[in-house]
Motif scaffolding. Structure first.
Motif, PDB file in Angstrom:
ATOM      1  N   GLY A  40       4.468  -4.509  26.519  1.00 36.02           N
ATOM      2  CA  GLY A  40       5.376  -5.636  26.779  1.00 36.02           C
ATOM      3  C   GLY A  40       5.356  -6.658  25.668  1.00 36.02           C
ATOM      4  O   GLY A  40       6.392  -7.209  25.291  1.00 36.02           O
ATOM      5  N   LEU A  41       4.178  -6.897  25.125  1.00 38.07           N
ATOM      6  CA  LEU A  41       4.050  -7.886  24.062  1.00 38.07           C
ATOM      7  C   LEU A  41       4.760  -7.429  22.792  1.00 38.07           C
ATOM      8  O   LEU A  41       5.495  -8.207  22.172  1.00 38.07           O
ATOM      9  CB  LEU A  41       2.568  -8.140  23.779  1.00 38.07           C
ATOM     10  N   PHE A  42       4.577  -6.175  22.407  1.00 42.70           N
ATOM     11  CA  PHE A  42       5.111  -5.716  21.127  1.00 42.70           C
ATOM     12  C   PHE A  42       6.500  -5.098  21.205  1.00 42.70           C
ATOM     13  O   PHE A  42       7.186  -5.038  20.192  1.00 42.70           O
ATOM     14  CB  PHE A  42       4.139  -4.742  20.467  1.00 42.70           C
ATOM     15  N   LEU A  43       6.922  -4.631  22.378  1.00 39.93           N
ATOM     16  CA  LEU A  43       8.243  -4.019  22.476  1.00 39.93           C
ATOM     17  C   LEU A  43       9.271  -4.890  23.194  1.00 39.93           C
ATOM     18  O   LEU A  43      10.455  -4.572  23.175  1.00 39.93           O
ATOM     19  CB  LEU A  43       8.152  -2.655  23.175  1.00 39.93           C
ATOM     20  N   VAL A  44       8.816  -5.973  23.838  1.00 35.45           N
ATOM     21  CA  VAL A  44       9.749  -6.859  24.530  1.00 35.45           C
ATOM     22  C   VAL A  44       9.687  -8.269  23.954  1.00 35.45           C
ATOM     23  O   VAL A  44      10.694  -8.808  23.496  1.00 35.45           O
ATOM     24  CB  VAL A  44       9.464  -6.883  26.048  1.00 35.45           C
ATOM     25  N   ALA A  45       8.512  -8.877  23.975  1.00 35.34           N
ATOM     26  CA  ALA A  45       8.387 -10.288  23.582  1.00 35.34           C
ATOM     27  C   ALA A  45       8.634 -10.488  22.083  1.00 35.34           C
ATOM     28  O   ALA A  45       9.359 -11.409  21.695  1.00 35.34           O
ATOM     29  CB  ALA A  45       7.009 -10.815  23.961  1.00 35.34           C
ATOM     30  N   MET A  46       8.048  -9.654  21.245  1.00 25.21           N
ATOM     31  CA  MET A  46       8.206  -9.842  19.805  1.00 25.21           C
ATOM     32  C   MET A  46       9.647  -9.634  19.332  1.00 25.21           C
ATOM     33  O   MET A  46      10.160 -10.468  18.574  1.00 25.21           O
ATOM     34  CB  MET A  46       7.254  -8.946  19.019  1.00 25.21           C
ATOM     35  N   PRO A  47      10.344  -8.562  19.752  1.00 24.15           N
ATOM     36  CA  PRO A  47      11.747  -8.443  19.334  1.00 24.15           C
ATOM     37  C   PRO A  47      12.632  -9.570  19.861  1.00 24.15           C
ATOM     38  O   PRO A  47      13.531 -10.032  19.152  1.00 24.15           O
ATOM     39  CB  PRO A  47      12.183  -7.100  19.909  1.00 24.15           C
ATOM     40  N   LEU A  48      12.384 -10.035  21.091  1.00 20.54           N
ATOM     41  CA  LEU A  48      13.146 -11.178  21.608  1.00 20.54           C
ATOM     42  C   LEU A  48      12.914 -12.419  20.762  1.00 20.54           C
ATOM     43  O   LEU A  48      13.852 -13.148  20.430  1.00 20.54           O
ATOM     44  CB  LEU A  48      12.748 -11.474  23.054  1.00 20.54           C
ATOM     45  N   PHE A  49      11.657 -12.664  20.411  1.00 18.81           N
ATOM     46  CA  PHE A  49      11.326 -13.809  19.575  1.00 18.81           C
ATOM     47  C   PHE A  49      12.026 -13.717  18.226  1.00 18.81           C
ATOM     48  O   PHE A  49      12.631 -14.683  17.752  1.00 18.81           O
ATOM     49  CB  PHE A  49       9.810 -13.888  19.382  1.00 18.81           C
ATOM     50  N   LEU A  50      11.956 -12.548  17.586  1.00 18.34           N
ATOM     51  CA  LEU A  50      12.583 -12.377  16.283  1.00 18.34           C
ATOM     52  C   LEU A  50      14.092 -12.516  16.363  1.00 18.34           C
ATOM     53  O   LEU A  50      14.725 -13.089  15.471  1.00 18.34           O
ATOM     54  CB  LEU A  50      12.202 -11.025  15.684  1.00 18.34           C
ATOM     55  N   PHE A  51      14.704 -12.012  17.416  1.00 18.31           N
ATOM     56  CA  PHE A  51      16.147 -12.104  17.575  1.00 18.31           C
ATOM     57  C   PHE A  51      16.596 -13.548  17.766  1.00 18.31           C
ATOM     58  O   PHE A  51      17.561 -13.995  17.151  1.00 18.31           O
ATOM     59  CB  PHE A  51      16.599 -11.252  18.767  1.00 18.31           C
ATOM     60  N   VAL A  52      15.869 -14.292  18.587  1.00 21.92           N
ATOM     61  CA  VAL A  52      16.275 -15.671  18.892  1.00 21.92           C
ATOM     62  C   VAL A  52      16.052 -16.593  17.699  1.00 21.92           C
ATOM     63  O   VAL A  52      16.918 -17.391  17.352  1.00 21.92           O
ATOM     64  CB  VAL A  52      15.519 -16.189  20.132  1.00 21.92           C
ATOM     65  N   TYR A  53      14.909 -16.497  17.052  1.00 32.55           N
ATOM     66  CA  TYR A  53      14.579 -17.456  16.014  1.00 32.55           C
ATOM     67  C   TYR A  53      15.062 -17.077  14.620  1.00 32.55           C
ATOM     68  O   TYR A  53      14.959 -17.878  13.699  1.00 32.55           O
ATOM     69  CB  TYR A  53      13.075 -17.714  15.999  1.00 32.55           C
ATOM     70  N   SER A  54      15.585 -15.873  14.440  1.00 28.00           N
ATOM     71  CA  SER A  54      16.127 -15.521  13.125  1.00 28.00           C
ATOM     72  C   SER A  54      17.648 -15.517  13.126  1.00 28.00           C
ATOM     73  O   SER A  54      18.254 -15.119  12.136  1.00 28.00           O
ATOM     74  CB  SER A  54      15.605 -14.157  12.688  1.00 28.00           C
ATOM     75  N   LYS A  55      18.239 -15.974  14.205  1.00 28.59           N
ATOM     76  CA  LYS A  55      19.697 -16.000  14.301  1.00 28.59           C
ATOM     77  C   LYS A  55      20.252 -17.007  13.294  1.00 28.59           C
ATOM     78  O   LYS A  55      19.798 -18.136  13.193  1.00 28.59           O
ATOM     79  CB  LYS A  55      20.113 -16.404  15.710  1.00 28.59           C
ATOM     80  N   GLY A  56      21.231 -16.581  12.504  1.00 26.14           N
ATOM     81  CA  GLY A  56      21.873 -17.459  11.540  1.00 26.14           C
ATOM     82  C   GLY A  56      21.185 -17.524  10.186  1.00 26.14           C
ATOM     83  O   GLY A  56      21.628 -18.242   9.299  1.00 26.14           O
ATOM     84  N   LYS A  57      20.110 -16.791   9.996  1.00 31.91           N
ATOM     85  CA  LYS A  57      19.396 -16.810   8.714  1.00 31.91           C
ATOM     86  C   LYS A  57      19.860 -15.618   7.875  1.00 31.91           C
ATOM     87  O   LYS A  57      20.142 -14.551   8.373  1.00 31.91           O
ATOM     88  CB  LYS A  57      17.900 -16.717   8.958  1.00 31.91           C
ATOM     89  N   GLN A  58      19.928 -15.836   6.587  1.00 35.51           N
ATOM     90  CA  GLN A  58      20.331 -14.779   5.668  1.00 35.51           C
ATOM     91  C   GLN A  58      19.088 -14.056   5.151  1.00 35.51           C
ATOM     92  O   GLN A  58      18.148 -14.681   4.672  1.00 35.51           O
ATOM     93  CB  GLN A  58      21.115 -15.362   4.493  1.00 35.51           C
ATOM     94  N   MET A  59      19.096 -12.752   5.229  1.00 34.67           N
ATOM     95  CA  MET A  59      17.949 -11.963   4.793  1.00 34.67           C
ATOM     96  C   MET A  59      17.760 -12.036   3.282  1.00 34.67           C
ATOM     97  O   MET A  59      16.642 -11.971   2.789  1.00 34.67           O
ATOM     98  CB  MET A  59      18.149 -10.515   5.241  1.00 34.67           C
ATOM     99  N   LYS A  60      18.844 -12.218   2.528  1.00 33.76           N
ATOM    100  CA  LYS A  60      18.721 -12.243   1.074  1.00 33.76           C
ATOM    101  C   LYS A  60      17.970 -13.483   0.581  1.00 33.76           C
ATOM    102  O   LYS A  60      17.438 -13.479  -0.521  1.00 33.76           O
ATOM    103  CB  LYS A  60      20.088 -12.162   0.411  1.00 33.76           C
ATOM    104  N   ASP A  61      17.893 -14.542   1.388  1.00 37.69           N
ATOM    105  CA  ASP A  61      17.141 -15.730   1.001  1.00 37.69           C
ATOM    106  C   ASP A  61      15.637 -15.466   0.968  1.00 37.69           C
ATOM    107  O   ASP A  61      14.893 -16.181   0.308  1.00 37.69           O
ATOM    108  CB  ASP A  61      17.432 -16.883   1.961  1.00 37.69           C
ATOM    109  N   TYR A  62      15.186 -14.457   1.692  1.00 39.52           N
ATOM    110  CA  TYR A  62      13.761 -14.167   1.792  1.00 39.52           C
ATOM    111  C   TYR A  62      13.342 -12.965   0.957  1.00 39.52           C
ATOM    112  O   TYR A  62      12.174 -12.587   0.957  1.00 39.52           O
ATOM    113  CB  TYR A  62      13.380 -13.929   3.259  1.00 39.52           C
ATOM    114  N   MET A  63      14.280 -12.359   0.246  1.00 37.19           N
ATOM    115  CA  MET A  63      13.972 -11.191  -0.577  1.00 37.19           C
ATOM    116  C   MET A  63      13.762 -11.615  -2.035  1.00 37.19           C
ATOM    117  O   MET A  63      14.333 -12.598  -2.489  1.00 37.19           O
ATOM    118  CB  MET A  63      15.099 -10.170  -0.493  1.00 37.19           C
TER     119      MET A  63
END
Length: 83
Positions: A40-63
């Protein structure tokens, strides 16, 4: 959504700790609680966290690209000129 993620995370950690607590009495059930909490922690909570808090960010800014390397070098030159 933030509270849902916190509740899921706390439930997963609670399941893991409860699994360790009852592991001495019932080994199989303890392993099931520990495993379900981890899943639950790694297959539910972590992807939800990443989806919610990375919304609107550009991946190229971190590469590390040529453009970002040039920006870092320019900032480094500006920093040394001010000192």
């Amino acid at each position: 959504m933030k509270y849902l993620i916190v509740c899921i995370t706390l439930a997963c950690f609670g399941s893991i700790f409860y699994g360790f607590y009852i592991q001495e009495e019932n080994l199989a059930l303890g392993h099931k609680f520990i495993g379900s909490g981890t899943v639950g922690l790694f297959l539910v909570a972590m992807p939800l966290f990443l989806f919610v808090y990375s919304k609107g960010k550009q991946m190229k800014d971190y590469m590390l690209t040529e453009e970002n390397i040039k920006k870092m070098r320019e900032k480094e030159i500006e920093k040394t000129d001010n000192q």
